[in-house]
Design a protein around this motif. Structure first.
Motif, short mmCIF file in Angstrom:
data_model
loop_
_atom_site.label_atom_id
_atom_site.label_comp_id
_atom_site.label_asym_id
_atom_site.label_seq_id
_atom_site.Cartn_x
_atom_site.Cartn_y
_atom_site.Cartn_z
N PRO A 193 2.25 8.62 -5.83
CA PRO A 193 1.78 8.16 -7.12
C PRO A 193 2.90 8.31 -8.15
O PRO A 193 3.74 9.19 -8.03
CB PRO A 193 0.61 9.09 -7.43
CG PRO A 193 0.12 9.52 -6.09
CD PRO A 193 1.37 9.63 -5.24
N TYR A 237 4.07 -2.38 -12.92
CA TYR A 237 2.90 -1.74 -12.33
C TYR A 237 3.24 -0.31 -11.96
O TYR A 237 4.37 -0.02 -11.56
CB TYR A 237 2.46 -2.48 -11.05
CG TYR A 237 1.86 -3.84 -11.32
CD1 TYR A 237 0.48 -4.01 -11.38
CD2 TYR A 237 2.67 -4.95 -11.53
CE1 TYR A 237 -0.07 -5.26 -11.64
CE2 TYR A 237 2.12 -6.19 -11.79
CZ TYR A 237 0.75 -6.34 -11.84
OH TYR A 237 0.20 -7.56 -12.11
N THR A 297 0.87 -1.17 0.00
CA THR A 297 0.00 0.00 0.00
C THR A 297 0.91 1.23 0.00
O THR A 297 2.12 1.11 0.18
CB THR A 297 -0.90 0.01 1.26
OG1 THR A 297 -0.07 -0.02 2.41
CG2 THR A 297 -1.85 -1.17 1.27
N GLU A 298 0.33 2.41 -0.18
CA GLU A 298 1.19 3.60 -0.25
C GLU A 298 1.98 3.83 1.03
O GLU A 298 3.05 4.43 1.00
CB GLU A 298 0.38 4.85 -0.62
CG GLU A 298 -0.62 5.28 0.41
CD GLU A 298 -1.40 6.52 -0.01
OE1 GLU A 298 -2.10 7.06 0.85
OE2 GLU A 298 -1.29 6.95 -1.16
N LEU A 358 1.79 3.04 -9.57
CA LEU A 358 0.90 3.39 -8.47
C LEU A 358 0.11 4.63 -8.84
O LEU A 358 0.68 5.69 -9.11
CB LEU A 358 1.71 3.63 -7.19
CG LEU A 358 0.90 3.95 -5.93
CD1 LEU A 358 -0.03 2.79 -5.55
CD2 LEU A 358 1.84 4.28 -4.78
N SER A 370 5.02 5.90 -8.53
CA SER A 370 6.01 4.88 -8.17
C SER A 370 5.79 3.67 -9.07
O SER A 370 4.67 3.41 -9.52
CB SER A 370 5.84 4.47 -6.70
OG SER A 370 6.23 5.52 -5.84
N LYS A 384 -4.13 2.40 -5.99
CA LYS A 384 -4.13 1.10 -6.67
C LYS A 384 -2.95 1.02 -7.63
O LYS A 384 -2.55 2.02 -8.22
CB LYS A 384 -5.42 0.89 -7.45
CG LYS A 384 -6.65 0.81 -6.57
CD LYS A 384 -7.89 0.64 -7.41
CE LYS A 384 -9.12 0.64 -6.50
NZ LYS A 384 -10.35 0.56 -7.29
N TRP A 385 -2.40 -0.19 -7.73
CA TRP A 385 -1.35 -0.44 -8.71
C TRP A 385 -2.02 -0.82 -10.03
O TRP A 385 -2.99 -1.57 -10.05
CB TRP A 385 -0.46 -1.58 -8.24
CG TRP A 385 0.38 -1.22 -7.06
CD1 TRP A 385 0.07 -1.44 -5.75
CD2 TRP A 385 1.65 -0.59 -7.07
NE1 TRP A 385 1.08 -0.96 -4.94
CE2 TRP A 385 2.07 -0.44 -5.73
CE3 TRP A 385 2.48 -0.12 -8.09
CZ2 TRP A 385 3.28 0.14 -5.39
CZ3 TRP A 385 3.69 0.46 -7.73
CH2 TRP A 385 4.07 0.58 -6.41
#
Length: 87
Positions: free
Chosen positions: A44, A57, A33-34, A59, A46, A64-65
Protein backbone atom coordinates in the motif's frame (compact mmCIF):
# COMPACT_ATOMS: atom_id res chain seq x y z
CA UNK A 1 2.21 -1.44 -20.60
CA UNK A 2 3.46 -1.19 -17.03
CA UNK A 3 6.77 0.49 -16.33
CA UNK A 4 8.38 0.55 -12.90
CA UNK A 5 9.78 4.05 -12.56
CA UNK A 6 11.11 3.53 -9.04
CA UNK A 7 10.80 1.00 -6.25
CA UNK A 8 11.88 0.70 -2.63
CA UNK A 9 12.34 -2.69 -1.00
CA UNK A 10 10.25 -3.13 2.16
CA UNK A 11 10.54 -6.82 3.07
CA UNK A 12 10.26 -10.41 1.89
CA UNK A 13 6.93 -12.21 2.08
CA UNK A 14 6.71 -15.86 1.06
CA UNK A 15 9.89 -15.53 -1.03
CA UNK A 16 8.67 -12.44 -2.90
CA UNK A 17 9.98 -8.88 -2.53
CA UNK A 18 7.44 -6.47 -1.08
CA UNK A 19 8.06 -3.02 -2.57
CA UNK A 20 6.64 0.47 -2.58
CA UNK A 21 6.66 1.34 -6.26
CA UNK A 22 6.10 4.26 -8.59
CA UNK A 23 4.56 2.98 -11.82
CA UNK A 24 3.50 4.34 -15.19
CA UNK A 25 0.62 2.75 -17.14
CA UNK A 26 -1.01 3.72 -20.43
CA UNK A 27 -4.51 3.44 -18.95
CA UNK A 28 -6.02 2.53 -15.60
CA UNK A 29 -7.17 -0.84 -16.93
CA UNK A 30 -3.48 -1.81 -16.80
CA UNK A 31 -3.13 -1.07 -13.08
CA UNK A 32 -1.88 -4.29 -11.48
CA UNK A 33 -3.22 -6.16 -8.49
CA UNK A 34 -0.89 -6.11 -5.49
CA UNK A 35 0.69 -9.35 -6.76
CA UNK A 36 0.30 -8.55 -10.46
CA UNK A 37 3.98 -7.85 -11.19
CA UNK A 38 6.08 -10.99 -11.35
CA UNK A 39 8.54 -11.36 -8.47
CA UNK A 40 7.08 -8.47 -6.50
CA UNK A 41 4.20 -7.68 -4.20
CA UNK A 42 3.11 -4.05 -4.21
CA UNK A 43 2.81 -2.44 -0.81
CA UNK A 44 0.00 0.00 0.00
CA UNK A 45 1.10 3.57 -0.78
CA UNK A 46 2.49 2.51 -4.16
CA UNK A 47 1.69 5.13 -6.80
CA UNK A 48 0.80 4.95 -10.48
CA UNK A 49 0.66 7.58 -13.21
CA UNK A 50 -1.95 7.02 -15.94
CA UNK A 51 -0.23 8.44 -19.00
CA UNK A 52 -3.37 8.79 -21.17
CA UNK A 53 -5.10 11.16 -18.71
CA UNK A 54 -2.32 12.44 -16.44
CA UNK A 55 -4.18 11.10 -13.38
CA UNK A 56 -2.38 9.63 -10.37
CA UNK A 57 -3.54 6.61 -8.37
CA UNK A 58 -2.52 5.35 -4.93
CA UNK A 59 -2.77 1.72 -3.83
CA UNK A 60 -4.83 1.32 -0.66
CA UNK A 61 -4.54 -1.43 1.93
CA UNK A 62 -7.73 -2.96 0.50
CA UNK A 63 -5.94 -3.64 -2.81
CA UNK A 64 -7.86 -0.96 -4.72
CA UNK A 65 -6.26 1.91 -6.59
CA UNK A 66 -7.70 5.32 -5.66
CA UNK A 67 -7.73 8.23 -8.09
CA UNK A 68 -5.91 11.02 -6.25
CA UNK A 69 -7.99 13.78 -7.87
CA UNK A 70 -11.51 12.36 -7.56
CA UNK A 71 -11.17 9.81 -4.76
CA UNK A 72 -12.80 7.21 -7.02
CA UNK A 73 -11.64 3.66 -6.21
CA UNK A 74 -10.64 1.28 -9.00
CA UNK A 75 -10.33 -2.46 -8.40
CA UNK A 76 -7.86 -4.05 -10.80
CA UNK A 77 -8.65 -7.33 -12.52
CA UNK A 78 -6.13 -10.11 -11.92
CA UNK A 79 -4.20 -11.12 -15.02
CA UNK A 80 -5.40 -14.36 -16.55
CA UNK A 81 -3.06 -17.30 -16.72
CA UNK A 82 -2.23 -18.52 -20.23
CA UNK A 83 -3.90 -21.77 -21.27
CA UNK A 84 -1.66 -24.81 -20.82
CA UNK A 85 -0.06 -26.29 -23.89
CA UNK A 86 -2.17 -29.36 -24.87
CA UNK A 87 0.94 -31.42 -25.65
Amino acid sequence: MIVILKEKFVSFEEGVSVVIAELAVDSRTELPTEDGIEGRKLSPASLAWEISTGEFYGLGSDGKWVNQTTGEPYEPTPATEPAPDPE
